[in-house]
Design an enzyme around this catalytic site. Structure first.
Site, short mmCIF file in Angstrom:
data_model
loop_
_atom_site.label_atom_id
_atom_site.label_comp_id
_atom_site.label_asym_id
_atom_site.label_seq_id
_atom_site.Cartn_x
_atom_site.Cartn_y
_atom_site.Cartn_z
N HIS A 111 0.02 -0.29 -13.57
CA HIS A 111 0.75 -1.53 -13.82
C HIS A 111 2.24 -1.20 -13.88
O HIS A 111 2.64 -0.24 -14.52
CB HIS A 111 0.28 -2.18 -15.12
CG HIS A 111 0.89 -3.52 -15.33
ND1 HIS A 111 0.46 -4.63 -14.64
CD2 HIS A 111 1.93 -3.92 -16.09
CE1 HIS A 111 1.21 -5.67 -15.00
NE2 HIS A 111 2.11 -5.26 -15.87
N ASN B 110 -6.18 1.86 -12.99
CA ASN B 110 -5.18 0.92 -12.45
C ASN B 110 -3.77 1.40 -12.79
O ASN B 110 -3.57 2.09 -13.79
CB ASN B 110 -5.40 -0.46 -13.07
CG ASN B 110 -4.41 -1.50 -12.54
OD1 ASN B 110 -4.15 -1.59 -11.34
ND2 ASN B 110 -3.82 -2.29 -13.44
N GLY C 164 0.79 -1.23 0.00
CA GLY C 164 0.00 0.00 0.00
C GLY C 164 0.82 1.28 0.00
O GLY C 164 0.31 2.33 0.38
N SER C 165 2.07 1.20 -0.46
CA SER C 165 2.86 2.46 -0.48
C SER C 165 2.26 3.43 -1.49
O SER C 165 2.27 4.64 -1.26
CB SER C 165 4.34 2.19 -0.75
OG SER C 165 4.55 1.73 -2.06
N ASN C 166 1.74 2.95 -2.61
CA ASN C 166 1.06 3.85 -3.55
C ASN C 166 -0.22 4.41 -2.93
O ASN C 166 -0.53 5.59 -3.09
CB ASN C 166 0.71 3.12 -4.86
CG ASN C 166 1.87 3.12 -5.83
OD1 ASN C 166 2.19 4.16 -6.42
ND2 ASN C 166 2.54 1.99 -5.96
C1 GAR Z 1 3.01 -1.45 -7.56
O1 GAR Z 1 4.29 -1.46 -8.14
C2 GAR Z 1 1.94 -1.62 -8.62
O2 GAR Z 1 2.28 -1.06 -9.86
C3 GAR Z 1 1.87 -3.11 -8.73
O3 GAR Z 1 1.97 -3.57 -7.40
C4 GAR Z 1 2.81 -2.68 -6.68
C5 GAR Z 1 2.14 -2.35 -5.36
O4 GAR Z 1 3.02 -1.68 -4.52
N1 GAR Z 1 0.64 -3.54 -9.35
C6 GAR Z 1 0.55 -4.61 -10.10
O5 GAR Z 1 1.50 -5.36 -10.30
C7 GAR Z 1 -0.83 -4.87 -10.71
N2 GAR Z 1 -0.75 -5.82 -11.77
P1 GAR Z 1 2.45 -0.94 -3.24
O6 GAR Z 1 1.53 -1.93 -2.52
O7 GAR Z 1 3.65 -0.60 -2.42
O8 GAR Z 1 1.70 0.27 -3.70
#
Ligand code: GAR
Length: 190
Positions: free
Chosen positions: A103, A101, A12-14
């Site tokens: 990616h 989304n 969940g850093s994003n």
């Molecule tokens: C992110 O890099 C996002 O782009 C990716 O998961 C990560 C989540 O990081 N999403 C996918 O791969 C979707 N197919 P986070 O939990 O630290 O935000």
């Protein structure tokens, strides 16, 4: 003020970055974070940031209309930030061009089922790619196939490990994802 509901399955850093970005904006605010994973680190972030969170299962998401009804009441926009389940068509069709989304690669390369997080970065390293990046796109019923809104690239050096690639990609995500979400919302309101 538009209401954003974020879906996240892991760290969940994003999600945290997007929540912080919109705290200083009048365009939109993050009202809830939903997760399919009761152990997801994003839940701790929500507690710290005092953002409402909700955990759901396949039954709530796919078989019943529990999540669909929740979203109809609570969301103007839905943002998938590291969310790993396919969104059922009843939710996609209730929110046309309102589900966004991110990616961690340059779609259409390195997309589809099973291509998420470190799996993507490892495949890119194995294939000796010289660049990677991010793709922000609308969500449709298929994994990673909705219309592309924005892409940004980053160079890969030979010495970069899959972890280094992940860091470069995260940096791009933090920089662009909140701004692009805001742009989509502003342009839809024009
Ligand atoms: C992110 O890099 C996002 O782009 C990716 O998961 C990560 C989540 O990081 N999403 C996918 O791969 C979707 N197919 P986070 O939990 O630290 O935000």
């Amino acid at each position: 003020m538009k209401r954003i509901v974020i879906f996240a399955s892991g760290s969940g850093s994003n999600a945290e970055n997007i929540i912080g970005f919109f705290q200083t904006k009048t365009t939109a605010t993050v009202t809830h974070v939903l997760t399919n994973n009761e152990h997801a680190k994003v839940l701790g972030r929500c507690e710290r940031l005092k953002i409402s969170s909700l955990c759901f299962d396949k039954n709530d998401f796919i078989k019943t209309d529990k999540i669909l009804e929740f979203l109809k009441r609570e969301a103007d926009y839905i943002v998938l930030a590291g969310f790993l389940w396919r969104v059922p068509s009843k939710i996609v069709s209730a929110f046309p061009n309102k589900i966004i989304n991110i990616h961690p690669a340059l779609l259409p390369k390195y997309g589809g089922k099973g291509m998420y997080g470190m799996h993507v970065h490892r495949a890119i390293k194995e294939n000796k790619e010289e660049e990677t990046g991010i793709t922000i796109h609308y969500v449709n019923e298929n994994y990673d196939e909705g219309a592309i809104i924005f892409q940004a690239k980053t160079e890969i050096l030979e010495k970069d490990s899959a972890d280094d690639i992940a860091k470069k990609v995260h940096k791009l995500e933090y920089k662009h994802f909140p701004e692009i979400i805001e742009k989509v919302i502003l342009e839809a309101n024009e």
